[in-house]
Motif scaffolding. Structure first.
Motif, PDB file in Angstrom:
ATOM      1  N   THR A  34      34.708  30.548  38.110  1.00  0.00           N
ATOM      2  CA  THR A  34      34.835  31.670  39.028  1.00  0.00           C
ATOM      3  C   THR A  34      36.067  32.511  38.747  1.00  0.00           C
ATOM      4  O   THR A  34      36.553  33.212  39.622  1.00  0.00           O
ATOM      5  CB  THR A  34      34.891  31.174  40.478  1.00  0.00           C
ATOM      6  OG1 THR A  34      36.015  30.297  40.613  1.00  0.00           O
ATOM      7  CG2 THR A  34      33.626  30.462  40.882  1.00  0.00           C
ATOM      8  N   ASP A  35      36.583  32.465  37.548  1.00  0.00           N
ATOM      9  CA  ASP A  35      37.802  33.211  37.244  1.00  0.00           C
ATOM     10  C   ASP A  35      37.517  34.613  36.738  1.00  0.00           C
ATOM     11  O   ASP A  35      38.435  35.354  36.458  1.00  0.00           O
ATOM     12  CB  ASP A  35      38.680  32.449  36.256  1.00  0.00           C
ATOM     13  CG  ASP A  35      37.993  32.212  34.923  1.00  0.00           C
ATOM     14  OD1 ASP A  35      36.778  32.450  34.822  1.00  0.00           O
ATOM     15  OD2 ASP A  35      38.672  31.775  33.988  1.00  0.00           O
ATOM     16  N   TYR A  36      36.243  34.995  36.627  1.00  0.00           N
ATOM     17  CA  TYR A  36      35.944  36.346  36.156  1.00  0.00           C
ATOM     18  C   TYR A  36      34.721  36.909  36.864  1.00  0.00           C
ATOM     19  O   TYR A  36      33.911  36.196  37.416  1.00  0.00           O
ATOM     20  CB  TYR A  36      35.744  36.378  34.643  1.00  0.00           C
ATOM     21  CG  TYR A  36      34.448  35.762  34.160  1.00  0.00           C
ATOM     22  CD1 TYR A  36      33.316  36.546  33.994  1.00  0.00           C
ATOM     23  CD2 TYR A  36      34.372  34.416  33.850  1.00  0.00           C
ATOM     24  CE1 TYR A  36      32.127  35.997  33.541  1.00  0.00           C
ATOM     25  CE2 TYR A  36      33.202  33.864  33.390  1.00  0.00           C
ATOM     26  CZ  TYR A  36      32.082  34.653  33.242  1.00  0.00           C
ATOM     27  OH  TYR A  36      30.912  34.107  32.803  1.00  0.00           O
ATOM     28  N   GLY A  91      48.072  40.519  37.490  1.00  0.00           N
ATOM     29  CA  GLY A  91      47.396  39.269  37.182  1.00  0.00           C
ATOM     30  C   GLY A  91      45.920  39.380  36.905  1.00  0.00           C
ATOM     31  O   GLY A  91      45.232  38.364  36.777  1.00  0.00           O
ATOM     32  N   VAL A  92      45.388  40.605  36.802  1.00  0.00           N
ATOM     33  CA  VAL A  92      43.960  40.801  36.536  1.00  0.00           C
ATOM     34  C   VAL A  92      43.791  41.605  35.247  1.00  0.00           C
ATOM     35  O   VAL A  92      44.308  42.718  35.117  1.00  0.00           O
ATOM     36  CB  VAL A  92      43.259  41.527  37.703  1.00  0.00           C
ATOM     37  CG1 VAL A  92      41.792  41.784  37.376  1.00  0.00           C
ATOM     38  CG2 VAL A  92      43.388  40.722  38.985  1.00  0.00           C
ATOM     39  N   LEU A  93      43.084  41.015  34.302  1.00  0.00           N
ATOM     40  CA  LEU A  93      42.726  41.697  33.057  1.00  0.00           C
ATOM     41  C   LEU A  93      41.391  42.392  33.282  1.00  0.00           C
ATOM     42  O   LEU A  93      40.421  41.749  33.696  1.00  0.00           O
ATOM     43  CB  LEU A  93      42.601  40.689  31.911  1.00  0.00           C
ATOM     44  CG  LEU A  93      42.100  41.230  30.577  1.00  0.00           C
ATOM     45  CD1 LEU A  93      43.146  42.151  29.955  1.00  0.00           C
ATOM     46  CD2 LEU A  93      41.751  40.096  29.636  1.00  0.00           C
ATOM     47  N   GLU A  94      41.349  43.716  33.066  1.00  0.00           N
ATOM     48  CA  GLU A  94      40.092  44.448  33.200  1.00  0.00           C
ATOM     49  C   GLU A  94      39.740  45.051  31.856  1.00  0.00           C
ATOM     50  O   GLU A  94      40.548  45.754  31.246  1.00  0.00           O
ATOM     51  CB  GLU A  94      40.195  45.546  34.255  1.00  0.00           C
ATOM     52  CG  GLU A  94      38.859  46.248  34.451  1.00  0.00           C
ATOM     53  CD  GLU A  94      38.845  47.195  35.621  1.00  0.00           C
ATOM     54  OE1 GLU A  94      38.972  46.718  36.764  1.00  0.00           O
ATOM     55  OE2 GLU A  94      38.705  48.401  35.382  1.00  0.00           O
ATOM     56  N   VAL A  95      38.530  44.754  31.401  1.00  0.00           N
ATOM     57  CA  VAL A  95      38.048  45.227  30.106  1.00  0.00           C
ATOM     58  C   VAL A  95      36.793  46.058  30.347  1.00  0.00           C
ATOM     59  O   VAL A  95      35.884  45.623  31.049  1.00  0.00           O
ATOM     60  CB  VAL A  95      37.715  44.047  29.160  1.00  0.00           C
ATOM     61  CG1 VAL A  95      37.304  44.552  27.792  1.00  0.00           C
ATOM     62  CG2 VAL A  95      38.885  43.078  29.058  1.00  0.00           C
ATOM     63  N   THR A  96      36.754  47.264  29.791  1.00  0.00           N
ATOM     64  CA  THR A  96      35.549  48.093  29.858  1.00  0.00           C
ATOM     65  C   THR A  96      34.952  48.143  28.464  1.00  0.00           C
ATOM     66  O   THR A  96      35.647  48.380  27.479  1.00  0.00           O
ATOM     67  CB  THR A  96      35.842  49.517  30.362  1.00  0.00           C
ATOM     68  OG1 THR A  96      36.845  50.112  29.551  1.00  0.00           O
ATOM     69  CG2 THR A  96      36.310  49.486  31.803  1.00  0.00           C
ATOM     70  N   LEU A  97      33.662  47.902  28.397  1.00  0.00           N
ATOM     71  CA  LEU A  97      32.938  47.841  27.134  1.00  0.00           C
ATOM     72  C   LEU A  97      31.766  48.818  27.201  1.00  0.00           C
ATOM     73  O   LEU A  97      30.700  48.484  27.728  1.00  0.00           O
ATOM     74  CB  LEU A  97      32.431  46.416  26.878  1.00  0.00           C
ATOM     75  CG  LEU A  97      33.518  45.340  26.866  1.00  0.00           C
ATOM     76  CD1 LEU A  97      33.453  44.501  28.111  1.00  0.00           C
ATOM     77  CD2 LEU A  97      33.432  44.513  25.626  1.00  0.00           C
ATOM     78  N   MET A 147      43.970  36.261  35.800  1.00  0.00           N
ATOM     79  CA  MET A 147      44.870  35.549  34.898  1.00  0.00           C
ATOM     80  C   MET A 147      46.308  35.587  35.427  1.00  0.00           C
ATOM     81  O   MET A 147      47.212  36.049  34.746  1.00  0.00           O
ATOM     82  CB  MET A 147      44.796  36.152  33.489  1.00  0.00           C
ATOM     83  CG  MET A 147      43.428  36.088  32.865  1.00  0.00           C
ATOM     84  SD  MET A 147      43.374  36.813  31.214  1.00  0.00           S
ATOM     85  CE  MET A 147      44.325  35.613  30.294  1.00  0.00           C
ATOM     86  N   PRO A 148      46.537  35.111  36.652  1.00  0.00           N
ATOM     87  CA  PRO A 148      47.892  35.169  37.192  1.00  0.00           C
ATOM     88  C   PRO A 148      48.843  34.275  36.399  1.00  0.00           C
ATOM     89  O   PRO A 148      48.442  33.246  35.852  1.00  0.00           O
ATOM     90  CB  PRO A 148      47.719  34.651  38.622  1.00  0.00           C
ATOM     91  CG  PRO A 148      46.499  33.813  38.578  1.00  0.00           C
ATOM     92  CD  PRO A 148      45.605  34.444  37.552  1.00  0.00           C
ATOM     93  N   GLY A 149      50.099  34.701  36.321  1.00  0.00           N
ATOM     94  CA  GLY A 149      51.111  33.908  35.632  1.00  0.00           C
ATOM     95  C   GLY A 149      51.286  34.244  34.172  1.00  0.00           C
ATOM     96  O   GLY A 149      52.204  33.747  33.529  1.00  0.00           O
TER      97      GLY A 149
END
Length: 124
Positions: A28-30, A101-107, A45-47
């Protein structure tokens, strides 16, 4: 005597640990969804810092890897996930940001892209 495997009925239930520790913690991390002709992926992705994260695209697979070393505390954290996408992605226009802490990727999807795989019928 075997220990119970169901966290809800587990002997650990009264220990007040977050239930996620005893479940599939990586599930549930994404969040991944498709909108406006692109896939959007948000990964918690905190930390980590932006410099800790390596992001790579290879033949329809997005690879996310991160490592953070805290030498003062003698700790090392790692993260790794590989995601395969079912449609053709315009690899030249993939973009990513890392905020709070959040990686957002648009594809973005290719205009004339194909869908990969096959439909599997579901029987009653």
């Amino acid at each position: 005597m075997a220990l119970p495997t169901d966290p809800a009925s587990s002997w650990m239930q009264g220990l007040e640990f977050p239930s996620r520790i005893f479940s599939d913690a990586g599930s549930t991390d994404y969040e991944l969804y498709e909108e406006d002709d692109e896939f959007v992926l948000a990964v918690e992705m905190p930390g980590f810092t932006r410099e800790d994260i390596d992001l790579a695209w290879d033949s329809g697979v997005l690879n996310i890897a991160a490592e953070h070393v805290n030498e003062d505390r003698g700790r090392r954290r790692t993260y790794h996930r590989r995601l395969r996408f079912p449609k053709d992605v315009d690899e030249d226009d993939i973009a990513a940001t890392y905020t709070n802490g959040v990686l957002e990727v648009t594809l973005p999807l290719e205009a004339e892209g194909d869908t990969h795989g096959q439909t599997i019928p579901i029987e009653a």
